[in-house]
Design an enzyme around this catalytic site. Structure first.
Site, PDB file in Angstrom:
ATOM      1  N   LEU A  72       0.864  -1.173   0.000  1.00  0.00           N
ATOM      2  CA  LEU A  72       0.000   0.000   0.000  1.00  0.00           C
ATOM      3  C   LEU A  72       0.899   1.221   0.000  1.00  0.00           C
ATOM      4  O   LEU A  72       1.940   1.229   0.664  1.00  0.00           O
ATOM      5  CB  LEU A  72      -0.897   0.027   1.247  1.00  0.00           C
ATOM      6  CG  LEU A  72      -1.967  -1.061   1.387  1.00  0.00           C
ATOM      7  CD1 LEU A  72      -2.667  -0.945   2.747  1.00  0.00           C
ATOM      8  CD2 LEU A  72      -2.994  -0.967   0.263  1.00  0.00           C
ATOM      9  N   ASP A  73       0.504   2.252  -0.728  1.00  0.00           N
ATOM     10  CA  ASP A  73       1.282   3.490  -0.727  1.00  0.00           C
ATOM     11  C   ASP A  73       1.426   4.026   0.694  1.00  0.00           C
ATOM     12  O   ASP A  73       0.542   3.823   1.543  1.00  0.00           O
ATOM     13  CB  ASP A  73       0.609   4.545  -1.596  1.00  0.00           C
ATOM     14  CG  ASP A  73       0.605   4.185  -3.068  1.00  0.00           C
ATOM     15  OD1 ASP A  73       1.344   3.260  -3.457  1.00  0.00           O
ATOM     16  OD2 ASP A  73      -0.153   4.828  -3.826  1.00  0.00           O
ATOM     17  N   ARG A  74       2.500   4.723   0.940  1.00  0.00           N
ATOM     18  CA  ARG A  74       2.775   5.223   2.292  1.00  0.00           C
ATOM     19  C   ARG A  74       1.620   6.027   2.896  1.00  0.00           C
ATOM     20  O   ARG A  74       1.278   5.823   4.062  1.00  0.00           O
ATOM     21  CB  ARG A  74       4.065   6.047   2.285  1.00  0.00           C
ATOM     22  CG  ARG A  74       4.471   6.508   3.671  1.00  0.00           C
ATOM     23  CD  ARG A  74       5.905   6.969   3.747  1.00  0.00           C
ATOM     24  NE  ARG A  74       6.286   7.101   5.158  1.00  0.00           N
ATOM     25  CZ  ARG A  74       7.519   7.277   5.589  1.00  0.00           C
ATOM     26  NH1 ARG A  74       8.527   7.342   4.730  1.00  0.00           N
ATOM     27  NH2 ARG A  74       7.774   7.379   6.884  1.00  0.00           N
TER      28      ARG A  74
END
Length: 240
Positions: A72-74
């Site tokens: 998942l993106d940060r």
């Protein structure tokens, strides 16, 4: 007046963060701001924190095996799955490639999507130097076909909640495709929202993950509670 700077604070994984665990798999409710794997920031990664959690919980002085199967993106929160054995890792990787993992996200935007439900297909190219993905309507050299289904889940106080079911899993896919629809995600100034969040988060949450267990061969549904940040709570009644 200068805006206050965001300081990332790494928090250990506790039992409260664990959404599912057995001998083969462990799922965590990722906090916005955590990185899944180590990068050039030097911040401690989520996989390292989960490894430490397992090693301490089960008294493994030599450390624990942990396989990263997706990311998942940060700035995104929600359910993320790890493999605790090499056998589970191999099988889960095959399931992701075969698109046998069903993921559901919720995004909050400020513009009503038109149409209110549909399928988006774009061809994406990521610039790794700038960490930005660009969407094209037609296939271009080096692009990846990207597809998702979406529908409007409801409206609250001038914000709109969109349910998203990605069919492919490309870097920044949901963020750039919703922006192309004219609905940039709240806080996502990288993809067109006017301002970013001081928490360095965006209003995109990985809510559900559904799949057949790779070893037990039984259906698994994992649901990640919404962040408790004073904002997401107002949308709980709109999110399945």
């Amino acid at each position: 007046m200068a805006r206050p700077e965001f300081n990332y604070i790494s928090k250990d994984i506790t039992d409260a963060d664990i959404l599912y665990e057995d001998n083969h798999l462990i799922a965590v409710n990722k906090r916005a701001g955590d990185i899944v794997q180590v990068d050039d920031t030097g911040d401690e990664s989520l996989d390292e924190k989960v490894k430490r959690y397992i090693a301490q919980k089960y008294n493994k002085p030599n450390g624990a095996f942990l396989g990263v199967v997706h990311r998942l993106d940060r700035p995104v929160s929600g359910v993320i799955l790890f493999a605790k054995t090499s056998k589970a890792l191999e099988r889960i990787n095959k399931m992701f490639k075969a698109r046998d993992m069903h993921k559901t996200y919720y995004a909050i935007v400020r513009k009503r999507p038109q149409p209110e439900a549909g399928t988006l297909v774009h061809y994406l190219i990521k610039n790794p130097q700038k960490n930005v993905t660009k969407a094209h309507d037609k296939e271009v050299a080096g692009s990846q076909r990207s597809e998702l289904n979406y529908k409007l889940a409801g409206e609250q106080d001038g914000y709109y909640v969109i349910e998203v079911d990605p069919i492919t899993g490309r870097p920044h896919q949901i963020r750039v495709q919703l922006s192309t629809l004219g609905c940039p995600i709240v806080g996502d100034n990288k993809y067109g929202y006017p301002r970013g969040s001081l928490r360095k988060s965006i209003c995109l949450h990985a809510r559900r993950l559904q799949f057949m267990h790779p070893v037990k061969n039984e259906p698994i549904l994992i649901v990640a509670p919404l962040p408790k940040d004073g904002f997401w709570e107002k949308f709980e009644g709109l999110i399945a």
